[in-house]
Design an enzyme around this catalytic site. Structure first.
Site, PDB file in Angstrom:
ATOM      1  N   HIS A   1       1.704   4.203  -3.104  1.00 48.22           N
ATOM      2  CA  HIS A   1       1.423   5.613  -3.033  1.00 48.22           C
ATOM      3  C   HIS A   1       2.783   6.622  -3.766  1.00 48.22           C
ATOM      4  O   HIS A   1       2.629   7.754  -3.978  1.00 48.22           O
ATOM      5  CB  HIS A   1       1.428   6.083  -1.464  1.00 48.22           C
ATOM      6  CG  HIS A   1       0.145   6.197  -0.840  1.00 48.22           C
ATOM      7  ND1 HIS A   1      -1.027   6.592  -1.511  1.00 48.22           N
ATOM      8  CD2 HIS A   1      -0.221   5.524   0.437  1.00 48.22           C
ATOM      9  CE1 HIS A   1      -2.300   6.362  -0.745  1.00 48.22           C
ATOM     10  NE2 HIS A   1      -1.511   5.685   0.396  1.00 48.22           N
TER      11      HIS A   1
ATOM     12  N   GLU B   1      -5.983   6.754  -2.093  1.00 52.63           N
ATOM     13  CA  GLU B   1      -6.176   5.749  -1.354  1.00 52.63           C
ATOM     14  C   GLU B   1      -6.916   4.504  -2.060  1.00 52.63           C
ATOM     15  O   GLU B   1      -6.690   3.212  -1.700  1.00 52.63           O
ATOM     16  CB  GLU B   1      -7.148   5.983  -0.081  1.00 52.63           C
ATOM     17  CG  GLU B   1      -6.426   7.101   0.768  1.00 52.63           C
ATOM     18  CD  GLU B   1      -5.119   6.683   1.224  1.00 52.63           C
ATOM     19  OE1 GLU B   1      -4.490   5.653   1.090  1.00 52.63           O
ATOM     20  OE2 GLU B   1      -4.413   7.532   1.750  1.00 52.63           O
TER      21      GLU B   1
ATOM     22  N   TYR C   1     -11.132   3.955   1.014  1.00 50.46           N
ATOM     23  CA  TYR C   1     -10.041   3.061   0.588  1.00 50.46           C
ATOM     24  C   TYR C   1     -10.900   1.723  -0.101  1.00 50.46           C
ATOM     25  O   TYR C   1     -10.448   1.550  -1.388  1.00 50.46           O
ATOM     26  CB  TYR C   1      -9.418   2.389   1.775  1.00 50.46           C
ATOM     27  CG  TYR C   1      -8.508   3.403   2.608  1.00 50.46           C
ATOM     28  CD1 TYR C   1      -7.161   3.217   2.764  1.00 50.46           C
ATOM     29  CD2 TYR C   1      -9.045   4.734   3.141  1.00 50.46           C
ATOM     30  CE1 TYR C   1      -6.302   4.295   3.490  1.00 50.46           C
ATOM     31  CE2 TYR C   1      -8.349   5.641   3.871  1.00 50.46           C
ATOM     32  CZ  TYR C   1      -7.023   5.245   4.131  1.00 50.46           C
ATOM     33  OH  TYR C   1      -6.122   6.224   4.603  1.00 50.46           O
TER      34      TYR C   1
ATOM     35  N   HIS D   1       0.867  -1.113  -0.114  1.00 46.69           N
ATOM     36  CA  HIS D   1      -0.039   0.034   0.040  1.00 46.69           C
ATOM     37  C   HIS D   1       0.738   1.175   0.001  1.00 46.69           C
ATOM     38  O   HIS D   1       0.751   2.178  -0.909  1.00 46.69           O
ATOM     39  CB  HIS D   1      -0.953  -0.134   1.133  1.00 46.69           C
ATOM     40  CG  HIS D   1      -1.898   1.187   1.260  1.00 46.69           C
ATOM     41  ND1 HIS D   1      -3.065   0.872   0.997  1.00 46.69           N
ATOM     42  CD2 HIS D   1      -1.564   2.464   1.544  1.00 46.69           C
ATOM     43  CE1 HIS D   1      -3.742   2.100   1.271  1.00 46.69           C
ATOM     44  NE2 HIS D   1      -3.050   2.984   1.595  1.00 46.69           N
ATOM     45  N   GLU D   2       1.779   1.253   0.832  1.00 47.93           N
ATOM     46  CA  GLU D   2       2.741   2.432   1.002  1.00 47.93           C
ATOM     47  C   GLU D   2       3.692   2.671  -0.326  1.00 47.93           C
ATOM     48  O   GLU D   2       3.708   3.733  -0.742  1.00 47.93           O
ATOM     49  CB  GLU D   2       3.627   2.454   2.135  1.00 47.93           C
ATOM     50  CG  GLU D   2       2.486   2.391   3.518  1.00 47.93           C
ATOM     51  CD  GLU D   2       1.705   3.300   3.649  1.00 47.93           C
ATOM     52  OE1 GLU D   2       1.953   4.877   3.447  1.00 47.93           O
ATOM     53  OE2 GLU D   2       0.477   3.321   3.919  1.00 47.93           O
TER      54      GLU D   2
END
Length: 437
Positions: free
Chosen positions: A297, A316, A369, A293-294
């Protein structure tokens, strides 16, 4: 703008209008910070290069909890005052429209976070023995004067002097490190256009290691969790390669990970850097979905930054969908299975959120999300996998290091579809009822 030639003390953002300012655009922040960890005292200087978008006899910067002691504009001392989180500056001479100018601010104090009812404490915060910065969406002014809005992206140089026992991580590339007596000075440079909330600074008693992958990776972690962190992040290089294939080239020269010496509710994204808590490291890859997920980004949120906070689903939703994609590639549950689970979860929650305009209090609601990822999954089913990822790669290429909106994404999707996608996007983005997959 306000009347006359004053820069408005507001960004005009529909959710966070008090953060950000009108009348200018920042090109470059040059920050020099001297921080004493024990007493928590900061003495700092910020030199900000900006362009006036119209003639200015007065303008504002965001600054919270710290005191400006001297301000100069274009090399001449300027009048200044502070109120309601704003540094109000009156230059000795008005600034012409289109002119480039430099603001020099000396400031200091005991930095601390901004408390918020929705998101807890934001910005500069203290660890038991160090510092953690978590600025999204409005914490940047807790440690430097700035134009705190995601649409105003700039380059940075950050110099930090602190005790030599501490490791310092800042977003960007480490260009020098020099020690004198009991202190060490670290210099980082970040040339990629970056919004203020994605500038990060972390200080702690960390050990470091690197990973030799096509995108160089560096890690700063508490020594006691180093072995577990090496294991948990071992597949991050594979993730970068996989996401490069799916999303387009990784948008920065390097990627850094800090495991802060604290438990965190959620990891923190920053430009080319992500921050996890020790609770996210277990030696069994129990948080690998968060690692995916990070990392995602870096494309969605960091390189492509929302023009206003109401478009947060573009950050998100894509990052959550990247979790599902990685699970599929890593022989976990397939994206279809995870989409079905997410749909069932969202279906049990109140159906009162409009994804394209969730409202300030719902910026980081789980439904943003999950429903955001479901929207992308529905679009992939509509376009087919090949056309969907062609769309995604064009999206990241066209808007690299720029700002994005929901309307721009819809327009590009319809171009790839060769037809109107109004029924799909109306149902998923603009209505409260949850569509069926």
């Amino acid at each position: 703008m306000t009347a006359g030639d004053h820069g408005a003390p507001t960004s005009g953002d529909s959710y966070l209008p008090a953060h950000g300012n009108g009348g200018y655009r920042v090109r470059f922040y040059d920050l020099e910070l001297d921080y004493k960890v024990g007493p928590g005292r900061l003495a700092a200087r910020a030199r900000i290069t900006a362009v006036a978008t119209h003639a200015l006899s007065r303008f504002t910067l965001d600054l919270h909890g710290l005191r400006a002691t001297r301000v100069a504009v274009a090399g001449k001392q300027a009048k200044h005052a502070q109120r309601a989180g704003k540094l109000v500056i009156t230059p000795a001479r008005p600034l012409p429209a289109g002119g480039v100018f430099e603001v020099d601010v000396r400031y200091g104090g005991s930095p601390g976070p901004i408390p918020t009812p929705q998101w807890g404490d934001l910005g500069w915060d203290h660890l038991d023995d160090g510092v953690i910065v978590a600025s999204q969406p409005l914490g940047a002014p807790t440690w430097f004067p700035c134009n705190d809005h995601p649409s105003d992206k700039a380059a940075y140089r950050v110099v930090v002097t602190t005790g030599s026992a501490y490791h310092v991580e800042v977003t960007g590339a480490l260009t020098s490190r020099r020690s004198a007596a009991s202190t060490t000075t670290w210099e980082y440079v970040l040339p990629a256009p970056t919004p203020t909330y994605l500038l990060s600074l972390q200080i702690g008693r960390y050990g470091t290691f690197t990973a030799d992958t096509p995108v160089p990776q560096r890690f700063a972690v508490p020594p006691r969790v180093a072995a577990a962190a090496r294991h948990d992040f071992a597949r991050q290089g594979e993730m970068i390669a996989a996401f490069t294939t799916l999303f387009g080239p990784y948008p920065f020269p390097t990627y850094a990970v800090v495991v802060a010496d604290a438990d965190l509710d959620a990891p923190i994204e920053a430009q080319s850097l992500s921050v996890f808590g020790t609770n996210h490291v277990d030696g069994h890859r129990g948080s690998e979905n968060l690692i995916a997920h990070e990392l995602a980004h870096q494309w969605f949120g960091n390189s492509l930054t929302v023009a206003e906070w109401k478009h947060i689903w573009l950050n998100e939703g894509f990052a959550t969908y990247a979790e599902w994609l990685w699970s599929d590639l890593a022989h976990g549950p397939k994206a279809d299975v995870l989409a079905d689970r997410a749909w069932r979860s969202v279906a049990t929650q109140p159906q009162d959120l409009i994804l394209s305009a969730p409202g300030k209090d719902n910026l980081f609601d789980d439904r943003v999300y999950q429903r955001g990822a479901l929207t992308l999954h529905a679009l992939r089913k509509e376009l087919g996998t090949d056309r969907f990822f062609q769309l995604v790669r064009e999206w990241t290429r066209e808007h690299e290091h720029a700002t994005v909106t929901t309307d721009a994404f819809v327009a590009l999707a319809e171009r790839h579809a060769g037809k109107s996608l109004a029924p799909l996007f109306t149902n998923w983005l603009h209505t409260t009822a949850l569509p069926r997959l």
